[in-house]
Motif scaffolding. Sequence first.
Motif, PDB file in Angstrom:
ATOM      1  N   GLU A   1       0.911  -1.360   0.099  1.00  0.00           N
ATOM      2  CA  GLU A   1       0.064  -0.020  -0.076  1.00  0.00           C
ATOM      3  C   GLU A   1       0.908   1.094  -0.095  1.00  0.00           C
ATOM      4  N   THR A   2       1.967   1.151   0.784  1.00  0.00           N
ATOM      5  CA  THR A   2       2.628   2.662   0.956  1.00  0.00           C
ATOM      6  C   THR A   2       3.723   2.414   0.006  1.00  0.00           C
ATOM      7  N   GLY A   3       4.365   1.546  -0.312  1.00  0.00           N
ATOM      8  CA  GLY A   3       5.487   1.573  -1.409  1.00  0.00           C
ATOM      9  C   GLY A   3       6.709   1.593  -0.838  1.00  0.00           C
ATOM     10  N   GLY A   4       6.882   1.624   0.657  1.00  0.00           N
ATOM     11  CA  GLY A   4       8.244   1.921   1.204  1.00  0.00           C
ATOM     12  C   GLY A   4       9.008   0.509   1.287  1.00  0.00           C
ATOM     13  N   VAL A   5      10.117   0.371   0.966  1.00  0.00           N
ATOM     14  CA  VAL A   5      11.199  -0.737   0.787  1.00  0.00           C
ATOM     15  C   VAL A   5      11.701  -0.833   2.181  1.00  0.00           C
ATOM     16  N   VAL A   6      11.578  -1.863   2.994  1.00  0.00           N
ATOM     17  CA  VAL A   6      12.234  -2.065   4.137  1.00  0.00           C
ATOM     18  C   VAL A   6      13.839  -2.462   3.820  1.00  0.00           C
ATOM     19  N   ALA A   7      14.649  -2.082   4.639  1.00  0.00           N
ATOM     20  CA  ALA A   7      15.832  -2.461   4.477  1.00  0.00           C
ATOM     21  C   ALA A   7      16.260  -3.702   4.815  1.00  0.00           C
ATOM     22  N   ALA A   8      15.473  -4.745   5.462  1.00  0.00           N
ATOM     23  CA  ALA A   8      15.569  -6.137   5.663  1.00  0.00           C
ATOM     24  C   ALA A   8      14.268  -6.460   6.510  1.00  0.00           C
ATOM     25  N   VAL A   9      13.853  -7.739   6.651  1.00  0.00           N
ATOM     26  CA  VAL A   9      12.598  -7.745   7.584  1.00  0.00           C
ATOM     27  C   VAL A   9      12.990  -8.221   8.947  1.00  0.00           C
ATOM     28  N   THR A  10      14.078  -8.271   9.310  1.00  0.00           N
ATOM     29  CA  THR A  10      14.407  -8.701  10.663  1.00  0.00           C
ATOM     30  C   THR A  10      15.240  -7.305  11.648  1.00  0.00           C
ATOM     31  N   THR A  11      15.302  -7.785  12.710  1.00  0.00           N
ATOM     32  CA  THR A  11      16.015  -6.870  13.583  1.00  0.00           C
ATOM     33  C   THR A  11      17.205  -7.511  14.715  1.00  0.00           C
ATOM     34  N   SER A  12      18.174  -6.953  14.973  1.00  0.00           N
ATOM     35  CA  SER A  12      19.355  -7.350  15.739  1.00  0.00           C
ATOM     36  C   SER A  12      19.844  -8.630  15.281  1.00  0.00           C
ATOM     37  N   LEU A  13      19.931  -8.905  13.981  1.00  0.00           N
ATOM     38  CA  LEU A  13      20.772 -10.047  13.531  1.00  0.00           C
ATOM     39  C   LEU A  13      22.284  -9.282  13.618  1.00  0.00           C
ATOM     40  N   PRO A  14      23.222 -10.000  14.246  1.00  0.00           N
ATOM     41  CA  PRO A  14      24.418  -8.885  14.493  1.00  0.00           C
ATOM     42  C   PRO A  14      25.247  -8.915  13.405  1.00  0.00           C
ATOM     43  N   GLU A  15      26.022  -7.719  13.140  1.00  0.00           N
ATOM     44  CA  GLU A  15      27.078  -7.803  12.651  1.00  0.00           C
ATOM     45  C   GLU A  15      28.582  -8.234  12.927  1.00  0.00           C
ATOM     46  N   ASP A  16      28.305  -8.143  14.547  1.00  0.00           N
ATOM     47  CA  ASP A  16      29.401  -8.920  15.105  1.00  0.00           C
ATOM     48  C   ASP A  16      29.022 -10.077  16.073  1.00  0.00           C
ATOM     49  N   PRO A  17      28.816 -11.182  15.755  1.00  0.00           N
ATOM     50  CA  PRO A  17      28.231 -11.990  16.693  1.00  0.00           C
ATOM     51  C   PRO A  17      28.688 -11.936  18.093  1.00  0.00           C
ATOM     52  N   GLY A  18      28.047 -11.925  19.040  1.00  0.00           N
ATOM     53  CA  GLY A  18      28.323 -11.688  20.631  1.00  0.00           C
ATOM     54  C   GLY A  18      28.710 -10.392  20.719  1.00  0.00           C
ATOM     55  N   GLY A  19      28.627  -9.450  19.769  1.00  0.00           N
ATOM     56  CA  GLY A  19      28.881  -7.848  20.079  1.00  0.00           C
ATOM     57  C   GLY A  19      27.669  -6.966  20.058  1.00  0.00           C
ATOM     58  N   GLU A  20      28.106  -5.970  19.994  1.00  0.00           N
ATOM     59  CA  GLU A  20      26.710  -4.896  20.218  1.00  0.00           C
ATOM     60  C   GLU A  20      26.181  -4.060  18.947  1.00  0.00           C
ATOM     61  N   ARG A  21      26.826  -4.600  17.770  1.00  0.00           N
ATOM     62  CA  ARG A  21      26.532  -3.904  16.600  1.00  0.00           C
ATOM     63  C   ARG A  21      25.301  -4.805  15.929  1.00  0.00           C
ATOM     64  N   ASN A  22      23.971  -4.547  16.707  1.00  0.00           N
ATOM     65  CA  ASN A  22      22.871  -5.087  16.163  1.00  0.00           C
ATOM     66  C   ASN A  22      21.613  -4.022  16.179  1.00  0.00           C
ATOM     67  N   TRP A  23      21.176  -3.856  15.022  1.00  0.00           N
ATOM     68  CA  TRP A  23      20.359  -2.978  14.737  1.00  0.00           C
ATOM     69  C   TRP A  23      19.114  -3.405  14.064  1.00  0.00           C
ATOM     70  N   ASP A  24      18.089  -2.401  14.182  1.00  0.00           N
ATOM     71  CA  ASP A  24      16.924  -2.846  13.580  1.00  0.00           C
ATOM     72  C   ASP A  24      16.576  -2.331  12.127  1.00  0.00           C
ATOM     73  N   TYR A  25      16.399  -3.245  11.298  1.00  0.00           N
ATOM     74  CA  TYR A  25      16.378  -2.463   9.774  1.00  0.00           C
ATOM     75  C   TYR A  25      15.136  -2.719   9.174  1.00  0.00           C
ATOM     76  N   ARG A  26      13.861  -2.854   9.959  1.00  0.00           N
ATOM     77  CA  ARG A  26      12.799  -2.853   9.390  1.00  0.00           C
ATOM     78  C   ARG A  26      12.068  -1.586   8.967  1.00  0.00           C
ATOM     79  N   TYR A  27      12.795  -0.689   8.681  1.00  0.00           N
ATOM     80  CA  TYR A  27      12.475   0.680   8.102  1.00  0.00           C
ATOM     81  C   TYR A  27      13.094   0.983   6.830  1.00  0.00           C
ATOM     82  N   VAL A  28      12.615   2.236   6.321  1.00  0.00           N
ATOM     83  CA  VAL A  28      12.759   2.719   4.932  1.00  0.00           C
ATOM     84  C   VAL A  28      13.932   3.795   4.810  1.00  0.00           C
ATOM     85  N   TRP A  29      15.064   3.339   4.131  1.00  0.00           N
ATOM     86  CA  TRP A  29      16.240   4.284   4.382  1.00  0.00           C
ATOM     87  C   TRP A  29      15.969   5.079   2.745  1.00  0.00           C
ATOM     88  N   LEU A  30      16.341   6.294   2.783  1.00  0.00           N
ATOM     89  CA  LEU A  30      16.355   6.874   1.527  1.00  0.00           C
ATOM     90  C   LEU A  30      17.345   6.464   0.639  1.00  0.00           C
TER      91      LEU A  30
END
Length: 632
Positions: free
Chosen positions: A246-275
Amino acid sequence: MGGRWFDRCMPQRIEDHAIIGDCYSAALVDRAGTIDWACLPRFDSPSTFAALLGDEHDGHWTLRPTDAEARAERHYAPDSLVLRTVWTTATGVVEVTEFMPIDAHRASIVRRVRGLRGSVDLRQTLRIRFDYARALPWVRQVGDDDGPALLATAGPDSVLVRGSRFHADDHRHVADATVHDGDVIDTVLTWYPSHREPPEPLDVDQALTRTIDWWHDWSGKTQVEGPYADATRQSLLFLRAMTHAETGGVVAAVTTSLPEDPGGERNWDYRYVWLRDASLALASLIAHGYQDEAKHWRRWLLRAIAGDPADVQIMYGIAGERELPERELDELPGYLGSKPVRIGNGAYTQYQGDVFGEVLAALHDARELGLEENADSWALQRALLGYVEQHWKEPDNGIWEMRGPRRSFTHSRAMIWAAFDRGVAAVEEFGLEGPVDRWRQLRDAVRAEIDEHGWNAERGAFRQHYDTDEVDASLLVLPQIGYCKADDPRMLGTVAAIEHDLRVGDDGLILRYRTSSGFDGLRGSEHPFLACSFWLVEQYAASGRIEDAERLMDVLVGAANDVGMLSEEIDVATGHHIGNTPQALSHLTLVSASDAINRARGKAAGHRTRVSQRDGSTRSVTGEGEQAGTPA
């Protein structure tokens, strides 16, 4: 029942998952037959199943043979996101078809089991946990003339499961069945607001046919060619699945907090739309035959950024929401123990000067590729340029959303240059109104600043930012936006520095930047960033290193899992996927890299690109098999 059953304690690896979706939300199914991530009814809704960020107690739905030695082979039905898994056991073979119905006006997950040979004992285990596993629902049997049904409710959420007879078993529900040759068993899970009446039963045959036909019709419009056509087509399918209907927004990913550094703090929510993703998505959709989808996406973009240009954000919610407050969930232990688990994303408050260039470049690409401009959209672009005129010298957080102090990032400055450049081109090439002389002067001033401060003459490479000798993979974008040619000696020197500093392992994959410098404000390290490696493919192809481009492209395409999905990063030592998945930017840059190889091989006709002239101006060219950034 025969065989053994085990209840999996931890999620499988990121690369073991396949996505199913209805263009409103999505679910991830792993190789063991478990849906361990689903947010209903929207990509960014609180989870219904969250075992991916913990264990089975955090919500999952498993369907598989009881035979622990059962073997599974899976694939998508051609040109669709209908997932089919064939399970082979010692006693027989069954096929499981899983999908989310398209155009059903409901958030449903369908799992159909069909007996193919012999007989197979199956078990389903179901743990529904709403609100990121913080809400244990009230579950009760509510079967009627339509058959058995299970209803789970907590707060605003209800889930109705029809088709299989479940029984309670220690805070979970279990359904057992023996499937013989020719048997068909359908189980349908439907989310609905708890204050409403339950929806009517779904006609599974009709929904399956309609869903396959819808995906086939959409995929049939894809204009793809060349050696990576299959990977490109699959990437476009994933991108469509991640685009809200309906909106046309493309989410960056369908998940949140899958780590860039397993065991570390680089865990982000990507279920939003980046310009930034918006810019790439717009051009990719148009280039591959999706004019209507591109118009839909442009409308989202214009709605989201409408208003005071000072309020433009780097990301928005799926419908253009501007408040995305970040907080941590202590209740979930995180993927492989990686904490914190975050929802929301605090980076939405950051200033990133590059987004102005990305938005204006994307909208200019749309003009060049045939989307008609209207008075409102050009007025908004003029307003953005007016803001950039006043603020272009300000330091920012950069493309990688550094959580340290603001800097003068060379990539951001180059995108500011691109903003003014597209303003000039809009007037000169399309007859739109604007202060072209001022924009041209500002464009030249930005170029002069970059040449003085963003260039490291001693090393022969562009800098990551003005106060360092480090390089950054985002510099690979400079030829793509027309700032310089791909074979410019300065660019070739920058590529050599990136290869020296950022390459990891023997396959040529590269990091975004060296985290060892410590200026990004975070602990830990990360792995090669797939989008950056795809940018390097594009650079190789455009500068004449076509064999290197194809060699690296083969590695990257080979890094996709068995159904073609890519996450954000990859661990070169193990091959494991790292970060949120499927990653829109990875798939967008795959499409762009494939196109670049086709151009270099002379296989893409009529491609339009902007090429930089020695005086800093640019022009549009159209031709057969042009190399990006090379004058015709």
